[in-house]
Design a protein around this motif. Structure first.
Motif, PDB file in Angstrom:
ATOM      1  N   ASN A  70       7.057 -98.395  42.343  1.00 32.04           N
ATOM      2  CA  ASN A  70       7.481 -99.193  43.269  1.00 32.04           C
ATOM      3  C   ASN A  70       8.402-100.723  43.745  1.00 32.04           C
ATOM      4  OD1 ASN A  70       5.902-100.748  45.666  1.00 32.04           O
ATOM      5  ND2 ASN A  70       7.022-102.363  44.136  1.00 32.04           N
ATOM      6  N   PHE A  73      11.433 -97.817  44.791  1.00 35.53           N
ATOM      7  CA  PHE A  73      11.202 -98.266  46.137  1.00 35.53           C
ATOM      8  C   PHE A  73      11.567 -99.341  47.296  1.00 35.53           C
ATOM      9  CE2 PHE A  73       9.555 -93.799  46.126  1.00 35.53           C
ATOM     10  CZ  PHE A  73       8.719 -93.099  46.975  1.00 35.53           C
ATOM     11  N   ILE A  77      15.027 -98.628  49.608  1.00 32.83           N
ATOM     12  CA  ILE A  77      14.693 -98.570  51.105  1.00 32.83           C
ATOM     13  C   ILE A  77      15.625-100.281  52.000  1.00 32.83           C
ATOM     14  CG2 ILE A  77      12.623 -99.009  52.604  1.00 32.83           C
ATOM     15  CD1 ILE A  77      11.101 -97.122  51.588  1.00 32.83           C
ATOM     16  N   GLY A 154      13.078 -92.403  47.290  1.00 33.96           N
ATOM     17  CA  GLY A 154      12.841 -93.667  47.762  1.00 33.96           C
ATOM     18  C   GLY A 154      14.263 -93.995  49.043  1.00 33.96           C
ATOM     19  N   VAL A 179       6.948-100.017  52.710  1.00 35.87           N
ATOM     20  CA  VAL A 179       6.300-100.135  50.439  1.00 35.87           C
ATOM     21  C   VAL A 179       4.971-100.655  50.772  1.00 35.87           C
ATOM     22  CG1 VAL A 179       6.877-100.957  48.587  1.00 35.87           C
ATOM     23  CG2 VAL A 179       8.533-100.060  50.359  1.00 35.87           C
ATOM     24  N   MET A 208       5.760 -91.820  47.967  1.00 33.87           N
ATOM     25  CA  MET A 208       5.566 -92.505  46.696  1.00 33.87           C
ATOM     26  C   MET A 208       4.741 -91.945  45.428  1.00 33.87           C
ATOM     27  SD  MET A 208       4.818 -96.699  45.433  1.00 33.87           S
ATOM     28  CE  MET A 208       5.824 -97.517  47.208  1.00 33.87           C
ATOM     29  N   CYS A 211       5.560 -89.502  43.511  1.00 32.95           N
ATOM     30  CA  CYS A 211       6.787 -90.089  42.682  1.00 32.95           C
ATOM     31  C   CYS A 211       6.032 -90.624  41.575  1.00 32.95           C
ATOM     32  CB  CYS A 211       7.702 -90.919  43.465  1.00 32.95           C
ATOM     33  SG  CYS A 211       8.872 -90.193  44.099  1.00 32.95           S
TER      34      CYS A 211
END
Length: 263
Positions: A70, A73, A77, A154, A179, A208, A211
């Motif tokens: 997370n 990402f 982003i 991401g 997100v 995600m 991933c």
């Protein structure tokens, strides 16, 4: 200077600019500690006390890996979204009027944002050490080596997003909206093996999810918890991630470059 050399110099300069700018501001370092404390320490700790005993694996270790993905990402982003803000404030006017490709600007941003991932990962590992979460030994190293691949996915989602965005306020709000639902629905914090209906569908269409699953496949490789935690074969995750990357990066880059030419 050849066109290829000029574009390469531009990519390196933009990537280094992103990296050096982060060290001039304390905000990335503060965020890299606040998010792990909130989600890994407080939320994860609370869920571990109430759910962790009956699920068959170390719950906080499970959450740690989800938070690492997370964080990647969020950073990539957010890094791509700053292109919109910088454009609106004319902070990168010299880039857009220079004889370099818009695709080189995007690639430089992508690389710079990817390097900054390690700040967020360091914050998560510090919190994990404080909470005495097992770090997995050599498997943690393999996971860290995987982070550039996750960062590409991401960043491609960020590119796709800015291809449709025209103002910085929308970019700021939209990057969080990209997100946060994934954080809650992709298995980063809450296991999704039994998710079905609309929740199961949403989990399956979120980049995600794959991933995180690949990251856990690498981390738990050879461990007895593997079959309890990992949802898909690693090659399935890689294939889906590659599909997301190609679709998002190609469409997003074309739309962003077209928007800049039409300004």
């Amino acid at each position: 200077m050849s066109i290829a050399a000029r574009e390469l110099n531009a990519i390196v300069a933009i990537a280094f600019r992103e990296f050096s700018r982060a060290f001039r501001s304390p905000v990335p370092f503060i965020v890299s500690l606040v998010f792990p404390i909130l989600f890994l320490g407080i939320l994860g700790g609370s869920l571990a006390q109430n759910l962790g005993g009956g699920i068959g694996f170390h719950y906080l270790q499970f959450v740690m890996i989800g938070m690492m993905v997370n964080s990647i990402f969020m950073e990539t982003i957010s890094g791509m979204s700053t292109l919109i803000e910088e454009r609106d404030k004319n902070m990168t006017q010299e880039l857009y009027v220079s004889p370099i490709s818009r695709y080189s600007i995007i690639l430089g941003k992508m690389i710079g944002s990817g390097v900054m991932n390690f700040i967020g990962l360091a914050g998560i590992l510090v919190v994990a050490l404080v909470l005495q979460i097992p770090l997995g030994g050599i498997n943690l190293i393999w996971l860290l080596l995987l982070t550039p691949v996750i960062g590409l996915v991401g960043a491609s989602l960020g590119i796709f997003f800015i291809g449709f965005v025209r103002d910085s306020k929308t970019a700021d709000a939209g990057s969080m909206l990209l997100v946060m639902p994934q954080l809650l629905l992709s298995g980063a914090i809450i296991p999704i093996a039994q998710s079905e209906g609309i929740l199961g569908f949403l989990a399956k269409i979120m980049p995600m999810t794959y991933c995180i699953d690949l990251a856990r496949a690498v981390f738990y490789r050879g461990q007895p918890e593997y079959d309890l935690i990992v949802l898909h074969h690693p090659f399935t995750n890689l294939f889906v991630m590659a599909g997301f990357f190609l679709v998002f990066s190609v469409i997003g880059s074309i739309l962003f470059a077209r928007a800049e030419r039409n300004r």
